[in-house]
Design a protein around this motif. Structure first.
Motif, PDB file in Angstrom:
ATOM      1  N   LEU A  41      57.150 -85.527 -41.880  1.00  0.00           N
ATOM      2  CA  LEU A  41      55.832 -84.868 -41.839  1.00  0.00           C
ATOM      3  C   LEU A  41      54.996 -84.261 -40.422  1.00  0.00           C
ATOM      4  O   LEU A  41      54.365 -85.280 -40.008  1.00  0.00           O
ATOM      5  CB  LEU A  41      55.436 -84.787 -43.117  1.00  0.00           C
ATOM      6  N   GLN A  42      54.386 -83.323 -40.730  1.00  0.00           N
ATOM      7  CA  GLN A  42      53.260 -82.616 -40.084  1.00  0.00           C
ATOM      8  C   GLN A  42      52.401 -81.665 -40.745  1.00  0.00           C
ATOM      9  O   GLN A  42      53.495 -80.555 -41.892  1.00  0.00           O
ATOM     10  CB  GLN A  42      54.153 -81.993 -39.148  1.00  0.00           C
ATOM     11  N   SER A  43      51.305 -81.843 -40.592  1.00  0.00           N
ATOM     12  CA  SER A  43      50.555 -80.979 -41.466  1.00  0.00           C
ATOM     13  C   SER A  43      50.543 -79.109 -41.336  1.00  0.00           C
ATOM     14  O   SER A  43      51.283 -78.825 -40.260  1.00  0.00           O
ATOM     15  CB  SER A  43      48.871 -80.873 -40.872  1.00  0.00           C
ATOM     16  N   ILE A  44      51.188 -78.505 -42.188  1.00  0.00           N
ATOM     17  CA  ILE A  44      51.080 -76.846 -41.919  1.00  0.00           C
ATOM     18  C   ILE A  44      49.797 -76.575 -40.836  1.00  0.00           C
ATOM     19  O   ILE A  44      48.040 -76.239 -41.927  1.00  0.00           O
ATOM     20  CB  ILE A  44      51.234 -76.275 -42.940  1.00  0.00           C
ATOM     21  N   PRO A  45      49.523 -75.523 -40.132  1.00  0.00           N
ATOM     22  CA  PRO A  45      47.696 -75.133 -39.567  1.00  0.00           C
ATOM     23  C   PRO A  45      47.363 -73.929 -41.316  1.00  0.00           C
ATOM     24  O   PRO A  45      48.309 -73.466 -41.958  1.00  0.00           O
ATOM     25  CB  PRO A  45      48.709 -74.224 -39.112  1.00  0.00           C
ATOM     26  N   PRO A  51      51.699 -66.723 -38.268  1.00  0.00           N
ATOM     27  CA  PRO A  51      52.209 -66.694 -37.229  1.00  0.00           C
ATOM     28  C   PRO A  51      53.755 -66.586 -38.649  1.00  0.00           C
ATOM     29  O   PRO A  51      53.310 -67.806 -38.806  1.00  0.00           O
ATOM     30  CB  PRO A  51      53.667 -67.462 -36.497  1.00  0.00           C
ATOM     31  N   PRO A  52      54.779 -65.403 -38.667  1.00  0.00           N
ATOM     32  CA  PRO A  52      55.953 -65.920 -39.738  1.00  0.00           C
ATOM     33  C   PRO A  52      56.657 -67.637 -40.234  1.00  0.00           C
ATOM     34  O   PRO A  52      56.559 -67.759 -40.411  1.00  0.00           O
ATOM     35  CB  PRO A  52      56.493 -65.035 -39.640  1.00  0.00           C
ATOM     36  N   LEU A  53      56.439 -68.103 -38.447  1.00  0.00           N
ATOM     37  CA  LEU A  53      56.806 -68.882 -38.227  1.00  0.00           C
ATOM     38  C   LEU A  53      56.303 -70.290 -39.060  1.00  0.00           C
ATOM     39  O   LEU A  53      57.185 -71.372 -39.376  1.00  0.00           O
ATOM     40  CB  LEU A  53      57.526 -69.516 -37.139  1.00  0.00           C
ATOM     41  N   TYR A  54      55.605 -70.194 -39.795  1.00  0.00           N
ATOM     42  CA  TYR A  54      54.048 -71.425 -39.695  1.00  0.00           C
ATOM     43  C   TYR A  54      53.169 -70.714 -41.467  1.00  0.00           C
ATOM     44  O   TYR A  54      53.288 -71.332 -41.872  1.00  0.00           O
ATOM     45  CB  TYR A  54      52.933 -71.897 -38.887  1.00  0.00           C
ATOM     46  N   ARG A  55      54.468 -69.667 -41.656  1.00  0.00           N
ATOM     47  CA  ARG A  55      54.300 -69.026 -43.526  1.00  0.00           C
ATOM     48  C   ARG A  55      54.920 -69.955 -44.147  1.00  0.00           C
ATOM     49  O   ARG A  55      56.282 -69.602 -44.404  1.00  0.00           O
ATOM     50  CB  ARG A  55      54.096 -67.481 -43.070  1.00  0.00           C
ATOM     51  N   SER A 261      48.310 -82.239 -32.606  1.00  0.00           N
ATOM     52  CA  SER A 261      48.850 -80.708 -32.569  1.00  0.00           C
ATOM     53  C   SER A 261      48.022 -79.821 -33.565  1.00  0.00           C
ATOM     54  O   SER A 261      48.307 -81.334 -34.399  1.00  0.00           O
ATOM     55  CB  SER A 261      49.937 -80.542 -32.014  1.00  0.00           C
ATOM     56  N   PRO A 262      47.551 -78.806 -33.794  1.00  0.00           N
ATOM     57  CA  PRO A 262      47.636 -78.472 -34.467  1.00  0.00           C
ATOM     58  C   PRO A 262      48.636 -78.008 -35.899  1.00  0.00           C
ATOM     59  O   PRO A 262      48.611 -77.689 -36.733  1.00  0.00           O
ATOM     60  CB  PRO A 262      46.737 -76.932 -34.182  1.00  0.00           C
ATOM     61  N   CYS A 263      49.883 -78.110 -34.917  1.00  0.00           N
ATOM     62  CA  CYS A 263      51.270 -77.477 -35.192  1.00  0.00           C
ATOM     63  C   CYS A 263      52.264 -78.592 -35.319  1.00  0.00           C
ATOM     64  O   CYS A 263      53.149 -78.495 -36.497  1.00  0.00           O
ATOM     65  CB  CYS A 263      51.488 -76.354 -34.510  1.00  0.00           C
ATOM     66  N   LEU A 305      46.232 -69.357 -33.345  1.00  0.00           N
ATOM     67  CA  LEU A 305      46.663 -70.468 -33.309  1.00  0.00           C
ATOM     68  C   LEU A 305      47.597 -70.625 -32.092  1.00  0.00           C
ATOM     69  O   LEU A 305      48.159 -70.463 -31.584  1.00  0.00           O
ATOM     70  CB  LEU A 305      47.628 -70.337 -34.302  1.00  0.00           C
ATOM     71  N   ASP A 306      46.345 -71.438 -31.891  1.00  0.00           N
ATOM     72  CA  ASP A 306      47.312 -72.574 -29.945  1.00  0.00           C
ATOM     73  C   ASP A 306      47.547 -73.891 -30.113  1.00  0.00           C
ATOM     74  O   ASP A 306      46.986 -74.799 -30.780  1.00  0.00           O
ATOM     75  CB  ASP A 306      46.010 -72.986 -29.091  1.00  0.00           C
TER      76      ASP A 306
END
Length: 422
Positions: A41-45, A51-55, A261-263, A305-306
Motif C-alpha cells: 500500500l501507499q497513502s493517497i495524497p 488530479p483525477p489519477l489520485y481521486r 514520496s507524497p504519491c 501535487l508534486d
C-alpha cells in the motif's frame, strides 16, 4: 501478526468490537502459512483539487470486489488486512472470497465467508494490520479469486496500491458480497485496497518476494493479463514443475530506495521489513530499485501535487549504502536477497554514469546472495543505454509485455529456488 501490529491492536482494544486474539494466535502459529498473493500500500495524497489519477472511489456502505491471482495452491486461506495509513478505524461488515467467473461475476457456489475471531465483521484500528481466521477454500495457483468486502457506513479510502493493472469493482450501496452476478457492480477502478495479502496452508512451500518500483509493479503491461515480470516468473516456475514456490509482487510505481514520496509510497529502505520480511513464508527477495532515485532530482518542481518531491540528488555510493541496509536487514531475518541490475532508461550521460556504477557494484561486489542481470536482458546491444526495440513499451523506460517476459527468463531459476530451501 508482527509485534508492532499486535501492540497496535491491543492498544486500541476499545475500538475493536470483537476479540482479536484468535486471529493473532493464528498469525503467530508455526510457519506452515505461505504468502500466495500480496500487494504493497501507499497513502493517497490528502489535499484539495487532486488530479483525477489520485481521486479515490466512494466505498462507504458499498461492496468492494477485488480480483487476485494467487501463485500457490492450498486447501485453506487467510486474508490479510491493512489499515497502516488510516487515521480512523477500517470497518468491514462482511467479507467473502470466491472463484472469479470473469469481470465482477463469481462462481455460483458463493465461495466462503471470511471471519475474524469467529465474527463476520472486523474493525482494524489505525496503523494496524491483521489476518483473518483460516477459511476452507480450495486455492488453485494461477486462478482468479474475487475478494468482496462490504464496507462500513462511514468508510473512506486513504491508502491504496495505485497501479494494480487489474480492474476491480465497487457496487451500488449495500451488501453484495454473495452476489454471483455482476449487475450491482457498476463502478470500475484499477487499484488494490485494504487487502494486502493472501496466505495458504502449504507445509513444504516458500515464497519469493519481488520488490521495487514501477518496473516490478508492471507499469504499462497489458491490463488484466498478468504480464508483469513477477507473473511471468511464477508461470516459469510452474512450467518447470515447481508447485511449492510462490511469487508475490511488492513493487510500487514511482517508489524510491532512499526517499519517501507524497504519491509513491515510503522509501523502500523503510518499508522493506513490513512489506517483505513480515510476509509468511518469504525466504528470498529480488530487489530492483534505484532508477527513480537517480531521475527525480532532475524533475521540475510542480505546483499543487508534486509527486517527485523531495528532489534529492543521489550518487552511486548513496544507492549502494541503501542496498547494504536492505541486505543486512534481510539477513538478520534469514532472508536471502538477489540484487537486480537497473534497466536501461535512455538517461542523459551524468545520470547514466550513476546507473552504470550501481550496476557494476551489484554484479561484482558479492554483497547480494545472487544477481539478476535485467540490464543485460533488456538493453539494445548497439545502444546499451536504451531498451531493445522489441522490449520497449514506448516510453523508453518501462518494458513491453515481451520485455517483462524476457526479464523473467533472465532470473537464475535454480539459484533462486535453491535459496528458498536453505
Amino acid at each position: 501478526m508482527t509485534l508492532r501490529t499486535l501492540a497496535a491492536v491491543c492498544g486500541a482494544v476499545l475500538l475493536v468490537q470483537f476479540a482479536v486474539a484468535p486471529a493473532a494466535i493464528a498469525a503467530d502459529a508455526p510457519t506452515h502459512w505461505v504468502s500466495a498473493w500480496a500487494t504493497a500500500l501507499q497513502s493517497i495524497p490528502q489535499q484539495a483539487n487532486l488530479p483525477p489519477l489520485y481521486r479515490a472511489p466512494e466505498v462507504a456502505g458499498r461492496t468492494v470486489r477485488q480480483i487476485v491471482y494467487p501463485t500457490l495452491s492450498g486447501r485453506a486461506v487467510r486474508v490479510h488486512l491493512s489499515n497502516e495509513y488510516g487515521k480512523t478505524p477500517l470497518v468491514i461488515q462482511d467479507l467473502r472470497i470466491a472463484s472469479s467467473a470473469g469481470g465482477a461475476a463469481t462462481q455460483a457456489n458463493g465461495g466462503a465467508k471470511v471471519t475474524f475471531g469467529g465474527k463476520a465483521s472486523v474493525t482494524v484500528p489505525p496503523g494496524s494490520e491483521l489476518d483473518s481466521d483460516a477459511a476452507e477454500v480450495d486455492i488453485v495457483a494461477g486462478a482468479p479469486y474475487a475478494i468482496s468486502s462490504y464496507m462500513g457506513a462511514d468508510q473512506n479510502l486513504v491508502a491504496w496500491h495505485r497501479v494494480s493493472n487489474q480492474v476491480n469493482y465497487v457496487s451500488l450501496p449495500g451488501n453484495h458480497t454473495d452476489d454471483s452476478m455482476s449487475g450491482a457492480f457498476h463502478q470500475r477502478f484499477t487499484q488494490f485496497v485494504w487487502v494486502t495479502g493472501l496466505s495458504v496452508e502449504a507445509p513444504s512451500a516458500a515464497a519469493v518476494a519481488t520488490i521495487g518500483d514501477s518496473i516490478t509493479d508492471g507499469m504499462r503491461s497489458s491490463l488484466n493479463e498478468n504480464h508483469r515480470w513477477p507473473d511471468a516468473f511464477a508461470r516459469r516456475l510452474t512450467q518447470a514443475g515447481d508447485r511449492s514456490t510462490s511469487v508475490v509482487n511488492l513493487g510500487i510505481s514511482g517508489n524510491r530506495l532512499l526517499n519517501d514520496s507524497p504519491c509513491y509510497g515510503e522509501a523502500l529502505v523503510k518499508r522493506f521489513s513490513r512489506d517483505v520480511l513480515e510476509r509468511p513464508g518469504v525466504k528470498v527477495a529480488i530487489l530492483l530499485i534505484g532508477i527513480n532515485d537517480i531521475n527525480f532530482s532532475s524533475m521540475p518542481p510542480r505546483a499543487g501535487l508534486d509527486c517527485d518531491y523531495p528532489h534529492t540528488s543521489v550518487n552511486a555510493e548513496d544507492l549502494i549504502d541503501g542496498y547494504k541496509r536492505v541486505i543486512a536487514e534481510a539477513h538478520r531475518r534469514g532472508v536471502r536477497v538477489f540484487g537486480a541490475t537497473l534497466t536501461p532508461a535512455s538517461l542523459p550521460p551524468q545520470r547514466e554514469s550513476i546507473r552504470l556504477a550501481a550496476n557494476q557494484w551489484i554484479r561484482t561486489a558479492g554483497a547480494f546472495d545472487g544477481v539478476v542481470d535485467f540490464d543485460a536482458a533488456l538493453r539494445d546491444p548497439a545502444q546499451p543505454a536504451r531498451l531493445r526495440e522489441g522490449y520497449d513499451s514506448g516510453d523508453h523506460i518501462h518494458p513491453s509485455d515481451a520485455g517483462y517476459a524476457a526479464m523473467a527468463q533472465a532470473i537464475p531459476l535454480d539459484a533462486v529456488v535453491n535459496s528458498t530451501r536453505k
